[in-house]
Design an enzyme around this catalytic site. Structure first.
Site, PDB file in Angstrom:
ATOM      1  N   ASP A  21     -23.131 -33.589  19.456  1.00 39.34           N
ATOM      2  CA  ASP A  21     -23.144 -32.159  19.117  1.00 39.34           C
ATOM      3  C   ASP A  21     -22.971 -31.914  17.623  1.00 39.34           C
ATOM      4  O   ASP A  21     -22.157 -31.077  17.223  1.00 39.34           O
ATOM      5  CB  ASP A  21     -22.031 -31.440  19.875  1.00 39.34           C
TER       6      ASP A  21
ATOM      7  N   HIS B 252     -13.243 -31.112  14.641  1.00 43.27           N
ATOM      8  CA  HIS B 252     -13.698 -32.062  15.662  1.00 43.27           C
ATOM      9  C   HIS B 252     -13.981 -33.445  15.091  1.00 43.27           C
ATOM     10  O   HIS B 252     -14.107 -34.407  15.849  1.00 43.27           O
ATOM     11  CB  HIS B 252     -14.982 -31.548  16.341  1.00 43.27           C
TER      12      HIS B 252
END
Ligand SMILES: NCCCNCCCCCS
Ligand SMILES: [Zn+2]
Length: 669
Positions: free
Chosen positions: A94, A137
């Site tokens: 992602d 992240h």
């Protein structure tokens, strides 16, 4: 002297984008930054900030949180062909690469470090860095979730290394779990990481078991990692405020950080395609304000996510305007936390009971449940959102956040002539005489001695001040009076009757508070002291008793977060009357914290009443009313068990009437 707010932004960070088709990444666009910065400019907020330039992070700084092999690999991306970039990207999740993303990622880290330098050295009080790519992240050796380098994790390590800070708090209000930050600090007791995130029992990205509430940290870091999973979408302002009041703030004050870093992601706002939550942009003004009195106000907000190009800029503006010290917006109608949020809150508080004395009285988890997966039964009965297939696709709409106009006069002081007026305050002298009707009413209702000219002047001045507040001519005020109880009565009577205000009265210290002023609900009176003058009999008069009285900082702060703030948010007053009863024995720092925190309500319309002999409190009170961060409390020891049990009983009794006092789901079934 009022210190500024830093704003760090450089349009270079808009110069990368997705170069191929990837549905998972298409929402991360350069416009996120331009619409946010343009909104700050358009609302005349950017030019009120101190512009601090970005810089590239050095290798050494990036290596504070990443491996050499990862850095070396990323260094090659500027020279890659489109095909090589696609190939390189496949190894991560992602996220996408671009020839200029390495440069932008170094600027994003550098921006965060510039912000830390400006705040920690005192060049500014606080600030915000508008950056992309985001960071929370990314992991030691992997890009993930649009993130390349972990901006905030590096900033925390950098702050500790360069400035010798002992404790750093990271608050991650982005709607995703910053697993990269968690991995970085999970065994480190000097960095407390707090994150709430859409989880849906591990069904939502990144679908990690370790994002659940029972990941509390490891080894020495046990207790210093707090995960609040949202197991439903549609969370609202009440849910966010409940978690702040009943979990984050008590723990954060016990942790007593030297610096607060915010992973300021705004995909937790309404309209965001990722979060699908319903909290309105103005709530970020309150979340920011509630963190601004930690660490002496040293707060660095670094942009993470936020993918709705309408709610993102609105929330960014709400955050920056609060950092600048403007009055807060009246919080949108708070309906109380939902069952799912209460389940999560209960689970997190139980999981962290062993580590935080403020949670020691949290009820234990039912032994059978080790994770919210097993508590789904309680969720069936409350459908917050339609089932998956019926999920609505219509555009979310919400009102433009209200204008937050700072009144021409920030704070007035009603003082005896011989007491100097604090710098920044305006001495109040009742210019125009009050109308004779009011004066005669004052005479018959309040004056023991009808010819007591001074008392009459004082009371009529107080009334004038509340009228000026109503017209938003004045934000706040303080008064030294001969008789605080009479002054309180007079203000409540007038405000409730004449101005149809809802008045929140916070009485600090013992003393007879005529509870009849609370009877009809025109005023909510909370009193905290060492003895309960009378047991709580009506919903609008709430006495809190501390064995050791108001000098007990840890008991007091628990009452502030567990009772005063939730009650204040739910009552939503248009005036806050803070009364310092004679010999309250409250510490100055606690008094300043309370004065600062109560400005969450009534757009900062706080009127402080103190006895004439409390001259020494005038300066500290004024600085809090003027928006200076309250000095940090020292590290708090455990509150007295009997005080906490009494507060639990009080909360339990009141929560039927005051929903924001709830911390566990209503008994299911
Ligand atoms: N629905 C598309 C899946 C995207 N998942 C990654 C989200 C990263 C957010 C960073 S704040
Ligand atoms: Zn996010």
């Amino acid at each position: 002297m009022k210190m500024g707010t830093a704003l760090i932004y450089d349009e270079e960070m808009t110069k990368y984008k997705l170069l191929w088709v990837d549905p998972a990444c298409k929402i991360e666009v350069p416009e996120r930054l331009t619409v946010s910065h343009d909104a700050l400019v358009r609302n005349s907020l950017a030019d009120r900030c101190v512009a601090i330039p970005v810089r590239e992070a050095t290798d050494a700084e990036i290596l504070l949180a990443h491996s050499e092999e990862y850095l070396e690999a990323v260094k090659k991306t500027p020279y890659m062909t489109l095909e090589d970039l696609k190939e390189f990207t496949l190894q991560y999740g992602d996220v996408y690469f671009h020839p200029n993303i390495y440069h932008c990622a170094k600027l994003a880290v550098g921006a965060a470090l510039q912000l830390v330098d400006s705040v920690v050295t005192g060049k500014v009080r606080n600030g915000m860095a508008l950056v992309r790519p985001p960071g929370h992240h990314s992991m030691r050796s992997a890009a993930n979730g649009f993130c390349v380098f972990n901006n905030v994790a590096i900033a925390a390590r950098y702050a500790k290394q360069k400035y010798g800070l002992e404790r750093v708090l990271i608050v991650d209000w982005d709607v995703h779990h910053g697993q990269g930050v968690q991995y970085c600090f999970e065994d480190d007791p000097s960095v407390l990481y707090f994150s709430w995130h859409r989880y849906e029992h591990q069904k939502f990205w990144p679908q990690l078991r370790e994002s659940d509430y029972d990941s509390v940290g490891k080894e020495k870091g046990a207790g210093f990692n707090i995960n609040v999973p949202w197991n439903k979408v549609g969370m609202e302002n009440s849910d966010y405020l409940s978690v702040f009041c009943h979990l984050l703030l008590p723990v954060a004050y016990e942790f007593c950080p030297d610096l607060v870093l915010v992973c300021a992601g705004f995909d937790s706002a309404i309209g965001d395609p990722e979060g699908e939550m319903c909290a309105t942009p103005d709530i970020f003004a309150h979340l920011t304000h509630l963190l601004m009195n930690l660490a002496g106000g040293k707060l660095c907000a670094v942009l993470e996510g936020g993918y709705n190009l309408t709610s993102l800029p609105q929330a960014v503006c709400q955050t920056v305007q609060t950092l600048l010290g403007d009055p807060l917006p009246q919080p949108a109608n708070l309906s109380g936390p939902c069952t799912s949020a209460l389940e999560s809150l209960h689970c997190v508080r139980s999981a962290h009971r062993p580590y935080w004395s403020c949670l020691k009285h949290a009820a234990d988890l039912p032994t059978s449940d080790i994770s919210t997966k097993r508590i789904k039964l309680a969720e069936e009965e409350e459908e917050k959102t339609p089932k998956e297939e019926e999920k609505s696709t219509e555009e979310k709409v919400w009102p433009e956040p209200p204008k937050r106009v700072a009144p021409p006069v920030r704070s007035v002081a009603l003082l005896p002539k011989d007491v100097t007026c604090p710098e920044g305050c305006k001495r109040f002298s009742s210019s125009e005489a009050l109308d004779p009707l009011t004066v005669s009413k004052l005479r018959e209702n309040f004056l023991k001695d009808a010819d007591d000219g001074d008392a009459l002047t004082t009371l009529s001045s107080l009334i004038s001040i509340t009228e000026e507040m109503k017209k938003n001519e004045i934000c706040s005020g303080l008064a030294l009076v001969r008789d605080v109880t009479m002054a309180m009565m007079c203000v409540v009577q007038h405000a409730a009757a004449a101005l149809s205000n809802r008045v929140l009265v916070v009485c600090v210290g013992n003393g007879k508070v005529p509870s009849h002023i609370a009877e009809e609900g025109k005023a909510l009176v909370v009193q905290i002291g060492s003895e309960s003058t009378e047991e709580q009999k009506c919903k609008y008069y709430i006495p809190v008793c501390l064995k050791k009285g108001c000098s007990d900082m840890s008991g007091f702060i628990q009452a502030v977060f567990g009772l005063f703030l939730p009650l204040g948010y739910e009552y939503d007053p248009s005036l806050v009357l803070l009364v310092r009863m004679p010999d309250s024995r409250i510490h100055d720092r606690m008094w300043q914290q309370l004065t600062a925190l109560l400005q969450s309500f009534a757009q900062g319309h706080t009127l402080v009443l103190m006895q004439e002999d409390e001259k020494a409190c005038v300066g500290p009170t004024a600085s809090s009313l003027l928006g200076d961060p309250a000095p940090p409390l020292e590290r708090l020891q455990a509150p007295l068990p009997q005080d906490m049990e009494a507060m639990e009983r009080l909360r339990h009794r009141l929560q039927a009437d005051w929903k924001l006092l709830q911390i566990t789901a209503p008994e299911s079934g």
